[in-house]
Motif scaffolding. Sequence first.
Motif, PDB file in Angstrom:
ATOM      1  N   LEU A 175       0.824  -1.206   0.000  1.00 45.35           N
ATOM      2  CA  LEU A 175       0.000   0.000   0.000  1.00 45.35           C
ATOM      3  C   LEU A 175       0.862   1.261   0.000  1.00 45.35           C
ATOM      4  N   ILE A 176       1.850   1.304   0.877  1.00 45.60           N
ATOM      5  CA  ILE A 176       2.689   2.501   0.985  1.00 45.60           C
ATOM      6  C   ILE A 176       3.455   2.745  -0.314  1.00 45.60           C
ATOM      7  N   THR A 177       4.020   1.689  -0.881  1.00 43.05           N
ATOM      8  CA  THR A 177       4.815   1.861  -2.105  1.00 43.05           C
ATOM      9  C   THR A 177       3.953   2.133  -3.331  1.00 43.05           C
ATOM     10  N   SER A 178       2.639   1.941  -3.209  1.00 46.62           N
ATOM     11  CA  SER A 178       1.754   2.250  -4.342  1.00 46.62           C
ATOM     12  C   SER A 178       1.398   3.734  -4.386  1.00 46.62           C
ATOM     13  N   ILE A 179       1.748   4.464  -3.339  1.00 45.22           N
ATOM     14  CA  ILE A 179       1.426   5.884  -3.260  1.00 45.22           C
ATOM     15  C   ILE A 179       2.558   6.698  -3.870  1.00 45.22           C
ATOM     16  N   ASN A 180       2.219   7.605  -4.781  1.00 50.29           N
ATOM     17  CA  ASN A 180       3.232   8.383  -5.478  1.00 50.29           C
ATOM     18  C   ASN A 180       3.901   9.418  -4.575  1.00 50.29           C
ATOM     19  N   GLY A 181       3.100  10.124  -3.789  1.00 52.33           N
ATOM     20  CA  GLY A 181       3.631  11.185  -2.951  1.00 52.33           C
ATOM     21  C   GLY A 181       4.121  10.678  -1.609  1.00 52.33           C
ATOM     22  N   PRO A 182       4.617  11.585  -0.769  1.00 52.88           N
ATOM     23  CA  PRO A 182       5.081  11.184   0.566  1.00 52.88           C
ATOM     24  C   PRO A 182       3.943  10.680   1.432  1.00 52.88           C
ATOM     25  N   ALA A 183       4.240   9.686   2.258  1.00 50.87           N
ATOM     26  CA  ALA A 183       3.246   9.113   3.164  1.00 50.87           C
ATOM     27  C   ALA A 183       3.693   9.300   4.606  1.00 50.87           C
ATOM     28  N   ILE A 184       2.719   9.517   5.466  1.00 56.10           N
ATOM     29  CA  ILE A 184       2.962   9.639   6.896  1.00 56.10           C
ATOM     30  C   ILE A 184       2.095   8.606   7.607  1.00 56.10           C
ATOM     31  N   LEU A 185       2.691   7.833   8.495  1.00 50.80           N
ATOM     32  CA  LEU A 185       1.931   6.867   9.267  1.00 50.80           C
ATOM     33  C   LEU A 185       1.465   7.502  10.564  1.00 50.80           C
ATOM     34  N   LEU A 186       0.203   7.295  10.886  1.00 54.07           N
ATOM     35  CA  LEU A 186      -0.360   7.775  12.145  1.00 54.07           C
ATOM     36  C   LEU A 186      -0.750   6.564  12.976  1.00 54.07           C
ATOM     37  N   TRP A 187      -0.162   6.459  14.164  1.00 56.66           N
ATOM     38  CA  TRP A 187      -0.427   5.314  15.036  1.00 56.66           C
ATOM     39  C   TRP A 187      -1.136   5.776  16.291  1.00 56.66           C
ATOM     40  N   PHE A 188      -2.428   5.421  16.393  1.00 52.89           N
ATOM     41  CA  PHE A 188      -3.158   5.630  17.636  1.00 52.89           C
ATOM     42  C   PHE A 188      -2.806   4.467  18.553  1.00 52.89           C
ATOM     43  N   ALA A 189      -2.078   4.744  19.597  1.00 48.58           N
ATOM     44  CA  ALA A 189      -1.655   3.689  20.515  1.00 48.58           C
ATOM     45  C   ALA A 189      -1.897   4.148  21.937  1.00 48.58           C
ATOM     46  N   LYS A 190      -1.809   3.202  22.872  1.00 55.29           N
ATOM     47  CA  LYS A 190      -1.948   3.554  24.276  1.00 55.29           C
ATOM     48  C   LYS A 190      -0.847   4.533  24.654  1.00 55.29           C
ATOM     49  N   GLU A 191      -1.093   5.286  25.691  1.00 52.97           N
ATOM     50  CA  GLU A 191      -0.163   6.338  26.080  1.00 52.97           C
ATOM     51  C   GLU A 191       1.247   5.812  26.329  1.00 52.97           C
ATOM     52  N   ASP A 192       1.361   4.558  26.833  1.00 53.20           N
ATOM     53  CA  ASP A 192       2.684   4.010  27.097  1.00 53.20           C
ATOM     54  C   ASP A 192       3.304   3.370  25.858  1.00 53.20           C
ATOM     55  N   CYS A 193       2.556   3.321  24.734  1.00 54.58           N
ATOM     56  CA  CYS A 193       3.059   2.766  23.481  1.00 54.58           C
ATOM     57  C   CYS A 193       3.840   1.470  23.711  1.00 54.58           C
ATOM     58  N   PRO A 194       3.183   0.393  24.112  1.00 56.69           N
ATOM     59  CA  PRO A 194       3.892  -0.848  24.428  1.00 56.69           C
ATOM     60  C   PRO A 194       4.682  -1.370  23.232  1.00 56.69           C
ATOM     61  N   SER A 195       5.831  -1.950  23.534  1.00 52.05           N
ATOM     62  CA  SER A 195       6.695  -2.439  22.455  1.00 52.05           C
ATOM     63  C   SER A 195       6.367  -3.866  22.065  1.00 52.05           C
ATOM     64  N   SER A 196       5.464  -4.502  22.788  1.00 59.11           N
ATOM     65  CA  SER A 196       5.086  -5.870  22.449  1.00 59.11           C
ATOM     66  C   SER A 196       3.627  -6.087  22.820  1.00 59.11           C
ATOM     67  N   PRO A 197       2.947  -7.043  22.178  1.00 58.11           N
ATOM     68  CA  PRO A 197       1.541  -7.291  22.489  1.00 58.11           C
ATOM     69  C   PRO A 197       1.371  -7.728  23.941  1.00 58.11           C
ATOM     70  N   THR A 198       0.236  -7.414  24.496  1.00 55.70           N
ATOM     71  CA  THR A 198      -0.061  -7.869  25.847  1.00 55.70           C
ATOM     72  C   THR A 198      -0.725  -9.233  25.770  1.00 55.70           C
ATOM     73  N   GLN A 199      -0.806  -9.882  26.904  1.00 55.86           N
ATOM     74  CA  GLN A 199      -1.456 -11.197  26.937  1.00 55.86           C
ATOM     75  C   GLN A 199      -2.920 -11.079  26.549  1.00 55.86           C
ATOM     76  N   ASP A 200      -3.528  -9.931  26.870  1.00 57.98           N
ATOM     77  CA  ASP A 200      -4.928  -9.715  26.542  1.00 57.98           C
ATOM     78  C   ASP A 200      -5.135  -9.451  25.056  1.00 57.98           C
ATOM     79  N   ASP A 201      -4.116  -8.969  24.391  1.00 62.15           N
ATOM     80  CA  ASP A 201      -4.242  -8.645  22.971  1.00 62.15           C
ATOM     81  C   ASP A 201      -2.984  -9.067  22.207  1.00 62.15           C
ATOM     82  N   PRO A 202      -2.864 -10.341  21.882  1.00 68.38           N
ATOM     83  CA  PRO A 202      -1.691 -10.815  21.151  1.00 68.38           C
ATOM     84  C   PRO A 202      -1.649 -10.314  19.712  1.00 68.38           C
ATOM     85  N   PHE A 203      -2.758  -9.731  19.249  1.00 63.58           N
ATOM     86  CA  PHE A 203      -2.825  -9.259  17.865  1.00 63.58           C
ATOM     87  C   PHE A 203      -2.502  -7.774  17.729  1.00 63.58           C
ATOM     88  N   ALA A 204      -1.936  -7.167  18.763  1.00 63.84           N
ATOM     89  CA  ALA A 204      -1.613  -5.746  18.715  1.00 63.84           C
ATOM     90  C   ALA A 204      -0.447  -5.482  17.770  1.00 63.84           C
TER      91      ALA A 204
END
Length: 288
Positions: A175-204
């Motif tokens: 998807l990103i490489t199909s865009i001609n112009g510059p792309a910016i990723l926006l990540w809505f994440a928890k305030e602590d921005c966990p670096s790995s999935p939690t046990q409650d959400d392994p699909f994070a």
Amino acid sequence: MNSIKPERETIDYSPCRYEGSRTLFRGPKPELNRPYISFYGGTETYGKFIPTPYPTIVGKTLGMPCVNLGVANAGPDFYLNEPAITHLGNKALATVIQIPSLQNITNQFFSVHPRRNDRFIQASPLLKSLLQHTDLSEVHFTGHLMRLLQTLPAAQLATVVDDLRQTWLERMTKLITSINGPAILLWFAKEDCPSSPTQDDPFAVTRGMIALLRPLVRNVVFAASHPAPALKGICTTTHGMVFSPLDASIAEKHISLLGHEMAAAALVPCLTKIMPASRVSALQETDA
């Protein structure tokens, strides 16, 4: 739960279509005959329950048309299956892509609807073998399927998660490489921005996954999915949102108006660097 009384109960989302697509997007439909910024994303980008979602705030701040191409629960498959919409993105001055979840993509275990990506369509023989004692005919949405998958033994669950991550990265890269112009990723994440999935959400989605996409985009912007209301002296997370009493419990789970405002504030500096010099000068004169 405290009683929540919104100022009104409906929003005019001004639904509109773009040529070549059957999908309804949030309007009003902006002018496309001058430079604009396009926004890809899911429910948060569309702005369910939000009178002024972050793409609109960005547009008002920059004085530039912003095309809200957000669709509820959209994953990369939606945009890859909508050439008319990606054509709009290709003509944009820049494209902001909200980081989607892992679950709404077709993969070797299951397929999703090409436009309504949260709709579970079919299980592969591989998935049926893992969930052989489950009646999958009663599963209609990917959220339900994810809950079922979490009942699998750890090793089997890990196999599914690894495949989803790899497939997600492949689709996002495409998807990103199909865009001609510059792309910016926006990540809505928890305030602590966990670096790995939690046990409650392994699909994070994880920071490691985002890092692999980082070389393909102009910038990655992080925004708190549920910023503390106390930051602005707000009493509830639903302050400024519009919903019926029946939707109160659903609204509380969505990104708040404060979250949209903070996302827009984080995006504006990145987008300003991409804007033509003439537009930046005009913006600076307005601020002065």
